[in-house]
Design an enzyme around this catalytic site. Structure first.
Site, PDB file in Angstrom:
ATOM      1  N   ASP A  91    -123.748 -13.530 -41.014  1.00 60.62           N
ATOM      2  CA  ASP A  91    -122.831 -14.654 -40.858  1.00 60.62           C
ATOM      3  C   ASP A  91    -121.679 -14.420 -41.826  1.00 60.62           C
ATOM      4  O   ASP A  91    -121.882 -14.359 -43.045  1.00 60.62           O
ATOM      5  CB  ASP A  91    -123.595 -15.940 -41.220  1.00 60.62           C
ATOM      6  CG  ASP A  91    -122.922 -17.203 -40.745  1.00 60.62           C
ATOM      7  OD1 ASP A  91    -121.693 -17.213 -40.649  1.00 60.62           O
ATOM      8  OD2 ASP A  91    -123.651 -18.187 -40.494  1.00 60.62           O
ATOM      9  N   ASP A 187    -117.845 -17.440 -38.889  1.00 62.03           N
ATOM     10  CA  ASP A 187    -117.672 -18.844 -39.266  1.00 62.03           C
ATOM     11  C   ASP A 187    -116.245 -19.336 -38.991  1.00 62.03           C
ATOM     12  O   ASP A 187    -115.275 -18.621 -39.273  1.00 62.03           O
ATOM     13  CB  ASP A 187    -117.967 -18.941 -40.779  1.00 62.03           C
ATOM     14  CG  ASP A 187    -118.019 -20.356 -41.272  1.00 62.03           C
ATOM     15  OD1 ASP A 187    -118.908 -21.090 -40.821  1.00 62.03           O
ATOM     16  OD2 ASP A 187    -117.176 -20.737 -42.106  1.00 62.03           O
ATOM     17  N   GLU A 229    -117.790 -18.999 -34.158  1.00 62.66           N
ATOM     18  CA  GLU A 229    -117.955 -20.456 -34.264  1.00 62.66           C
ATOM     19  C   GLU A 229    -116.553 -21.037 -34.156  1.00 62.66           C
ATOM     20  O   GLU A 229    -115.738 -20.888 -35.061  1.00 62.66           O
ATOM     21  CB  GLU A 229    -118.588 -20.822 -35.605  1.00 62.66           C
ATOM     22  CG  GLU A 229    -118.986 -22.280 -35.655  1.00 62.66           C
ATOM     23  CD  GLU A 229    -118.762 -22.934 -37.000  1.00 62.66           C
ATOM     24  OE1 GLU A 229    -119.259 -24.044 -37.177  1.00 62.66           O
ATOM     25  OE2 GLU A 229    -118.068 -22.373 -37.866  1.00 62.66           O
ATOM     26  N   HIS A 300    -127.899 -25.135 -38.557  1.00 58.76           N
ATOM     27  CA  HIS A 300    -127.913 -25.661 -39.927  1.00 58.76           C
ATOM     28  C   HIS A 300    -126.883 -26.773 -40.135  1.00 58.76           C
ATOM     29  O   HIS A 300    -126.889 -27.426 -41.176  1.00 58.76           O
ATOM     30  CB  HIS A 300    -127.653 -24.518 -40.914  1.00 58.76           C
ATOM     31  CG  HIS A 300    -126.289 -23.931 -40.729  1.00 58.76           C
ATOM     32  ND1 HIS A 300    -125.933 -23.235 -39.589  1.00 58.76           N
ATOM     33  CD2 HIS A 300    -125.186 -23.974 -41.492  1.00 58.76           C
ATOM     34  CE1 HIS A 300    -124.669 -22.881 -39.679  1.00 58.76           C
ATOM     35  NE2 HIS A 300    -124.193 -23.307 -40.832  1.00 58.76           N
ATOM     36  N   ASP A 301    -125.974 -26.966 -39.167  1.00 61.61           N
ATOM     37  CA  ASP A 301    -124.993 -28.056 -39.251  1.00 61.61           C
ATOM     38  C   ASP A 301    -125.358 -29.195 -38.305  1.00 61.61           C
ATOM     39  O   ASP A 301    -124.871 -30.305 -38.461  1.00 61.61           O
ATOM     40  CB  ASP A 301    -123.596 -27.576 -38.812  1.00 61.61           C
ATOM     41  CG  ASP A 301    -123.004 -26.543 -39.745  1.00 61.61           C
ATOM     42  OD1 ASP A 301    -123.347 -26.560 -40.940  1.00 61.61           O
ATOM     43  OD2 ASP A 301    -122.195 -25.723 -39.272  1.00 61.61           O
TER      44      ASP A 301
HETATM   45  C1  NOJ Z   1    -119.234 -23.877 -40.560  1.00 61.44           C
HETATM   46  C2  NOJ Z   1    -120.564 -23.642 -41.188  1.00 61.44           C
HETATM   47  O1  NOJ Z   1    -121.547 -23.581 -40.200  1.00 61.44           O
HETATM   48  C3  NOJ Z   1    -120.791 -24.769 -42.159  1.00 61.44           C
HETATM   49  O2  NOJ Z   1    -122.101 -24.813 -42.640  1.00 61.44           O
HETATM   50  C4  NOJ Z   1    -119.772 -24.626 -43.260  1.00 61.44           C
HETATM   51  O3  NOJ Z   1    -119.867 -25.723 -44.132  1.00 61.44           O
HETATM   52  C5  NOJ Z   1    -118.357 -24.561 -42.711  1.00 61.44           C
HETATM   53  N1  NOJ Z   1    -118.240 -23.727 -41.560  1.00 61.44           N
HETATM   54  C6  NOJ Z   1    -117.401 -24.051 -43.761  1.00 61.44           C
HETATM   55  O4  NOJ Z   1    -117.595 -22.685 -43.978  1.00 61.44           O
END
Ligand code: NOJ
Length: 515
Positions: A91, A187, A229, A300-301
């Site tokens: 990642d 990311d 992402e 994880h988000d």
């Molecule tokens: C997306 C990531 O999945 C998240 O966990 C992170 O806080 C933000 N991007 C900033 O990098």
């Protein structure tokens, strides 16, 4: 068809008793992942970091965070995983670094340093909000200037218009490719092409140009699986996948359906199955002839889907229904750690249990204008810590995750929701998922076939996949019985034993149609 298993290393398995998961923990569980049918492991960031945003604030791209292990451990993981036919996906955070990265340290020390221009500066301060709340500008007194941070102030945004920045990043990516890394999750990649103007921010101005360059410099013809992402319109996301600039693009529309539109992530509403059906249908139709969607429920988000949308009393049925509904669509399958045996969120907990910077920022801001109950309810449904709790391996102390003190509280339901119980039982979520993945992997219709929405009545999600054969997927999205006349056909997999003339709570079926 790839099966990508997302590991949040902090919470996966701790082998040295410090309460934090590590790379050796991942190595230890390779046979478990192989058995499930995983082809890629996606590790959220494992690089050196002050951990203000759990690793998404990288202070050295070339060093492994000591809490997770060493470069040798990573190499060991790559090699051992390969023996199980599993590839490793890293990642990478290319939009920003940590404020402790040497580039940023130099940038704020000296205006004339070449690193100063590696970041985004302004004195005009167009109104830009940070995704983590508050202004996205932070003042540096010694320079009498502000730098941009679209996330925490400890995550300064890189200036991608400086070609040295881009070249440094490409060099680093190629370093990992040479080490044997076969995939990257990139990311917030949609943010790298932004241009800050006096009026605000034009997010995608140079996106196409930079993505093409990234592809050509790093991924082209190397057999690398990439997933961006990106918060992009479906049309654009599809084009990137279809043109193979990126293998896949994560789309987030389906996980925002429990939010009041336009009000950010914390204003909640009930998920409406019609919205979900429409959203998935649009994706499936768009990708019908080219490109490949990334199929996921949580990460994880994104708090785990199970307790968020469905009745936890029916854990097995609800979770297997969700898997059937999504994973039999066209696309690569993403499994977030613990989904394979039905982990769920913590429920309503006090603010002192939260560790995540985003949740804490939100609480402090929201509590000024909202009642505590409403704020805690938003956190219960949307806060990221709910999907980050330690992996529940067995029913021993700390769920078998650590012999020390876990960095984040363990969900007390580990006594009955855990991997060990599931792999021992024939009728478990793990076993169902394993079988479901095998079925899909060996079936060209389920991999490539056309997607057709079928209306069987309210509260039922149902569709066909059509190529040479015709398959029908039927899912009861509620915890109530629904009367139905099942069409003729052979049941390939179902989460209930016997077919009846009704759909039981969260019943899910895959049928091969006779006609
Ligand atoms: C997306 C990531 O999945 C998240 O966990 C992170 O806080 C933000 N991007 C900033 O990098």
């Amino acid at each position: 068809m790839e099966v990508i298993y997302q590991i949040y290393p902090l919470s996966f398995l701790d082998t040295n008793g410090d309460g934090i998961g590590d790379i050796n923990g991942v190595i230890k569980k390779l046979p478990y992942l192989k058995e499930l049918g995983v082809s890629y492991i996606w590790l959220t960031p494992i690089f050196k970091s002050p951990m203000k945003d759990n690793g998404y604030d990288i202070s050295d791209y070339y060093q492994i965070n000591e809490m997770f292990g060493s470069k040798d451990d990573l190499i060991n993981l790559i090699n051992k995983a390969k023996k199980h036919n599993i590839n490793i996906m890293l990642d990478l955070v290319l939009n920003h670094t940590s404020n402790k990265h040497v580039w940023f340290k130099e940038a704020i020390k000296n205006k004339n340093s070449k690193y100063h221009d590696y970041y985004v500066w302004s004195n005009k301060l167009p109104k830009i909000q940070s995704f983590f709340g508050g202004s996205a500008w932070e003042y540096v007194e010694s320079l009498d200037k502000y730098y941009l941070h679209l996330f925490a102030k400890e995550q300064p945004d890189l200036n991608w218009h400086n070609s040295n920045v881009r070249q440094e990043l490409y060099k680093m990516i190629n370093y990992y490719i040479n080490l044997g890394i076969k995939g990257f999750r990139l990311d917030v990649l949609d943010l790298v092409g932004k241009v800050v103007t006096d009026k605000g921010i034009d997010f995608h101005k140079h996106l196409d140009e930079y993505l093409l360059e990234l592809y050509e410099e790093c991924f082209k013809d190397k057999g690398i699986l990439t997933v961006g992402e990106m918060n992009l319109p479906l049309e654009k996301a599809h084009q990137l996948s279809s043109d193979k600039i990126l293998s896949m693009v994560f789309q987030f529309d389906h996980v925002a359906l429990d939010e009041v539109k336009g009000k950010g992530k914390w204003e909640l509403k009930e998920l409406d199955l019609n919205d979900l059906t429409d959203t998935f249908e649009k994706v499936q139709l768009k990708y019908e002839d080219s490109g490949i969607p990334a199929l996921f429920w949580s990460n994880h988000d994104q708090p785990r889907a199970l307790g968020r949308y469905l009745n936890l009393e029916y854990r097995y049925y609800a979770q297997t229904m969700l898997q059937t509904l999504l994973y039999l669509q066209k696309g690569n399958v993403f499994i977030y750690q613990g989904e394979e045996f039905g982990m769920s969120g913590l429920g309503k907990v006090e603010i002192d249990k939260y560790k995540d910077i985003e949740a804490i920022n939100y609480y402090n801001e929201a509590i000024l204008t909202k009642d505590k109950d409403t704020v805690l309810r938003s956190l219960e449904v949307k806060a990221r810590d709910h999907s980050r709790t330690p992996m529940q391996w067995d029913n021993s102390i700390n769920a078998g995750f650590t012999k020390g003190k876990p960095w984040l509280m363990t969900n007390p339901n580990y006594t009955y929701v855990n991997a060990s119980t599931d792999i021992k039982s024939e009728n478990s979520i793990y076993m169902y998922l394993k079988k479901l993945l095998q079925i899909k992997k060996n079936n060209q219709t389920l991999i490539k076939g056309k997607y057709k929405r079928i209306e069987l009545g309210p509260n039922i999600y149902s569709y066909e996949r059509i190529l040479d054969d015709k398959y029908l997927i039927i899912c009861n999205f509620t915890d109530a019985n629904i009367n139905i006349n099942l069409p003729k056909g052979k049941i390939i997999i179902s989460n209930y034993q016997h077919k009846t003339n009704k759909l039981r709570p969260y019943e899910a079926l895959l049928m091969k149609r006779d006609d």
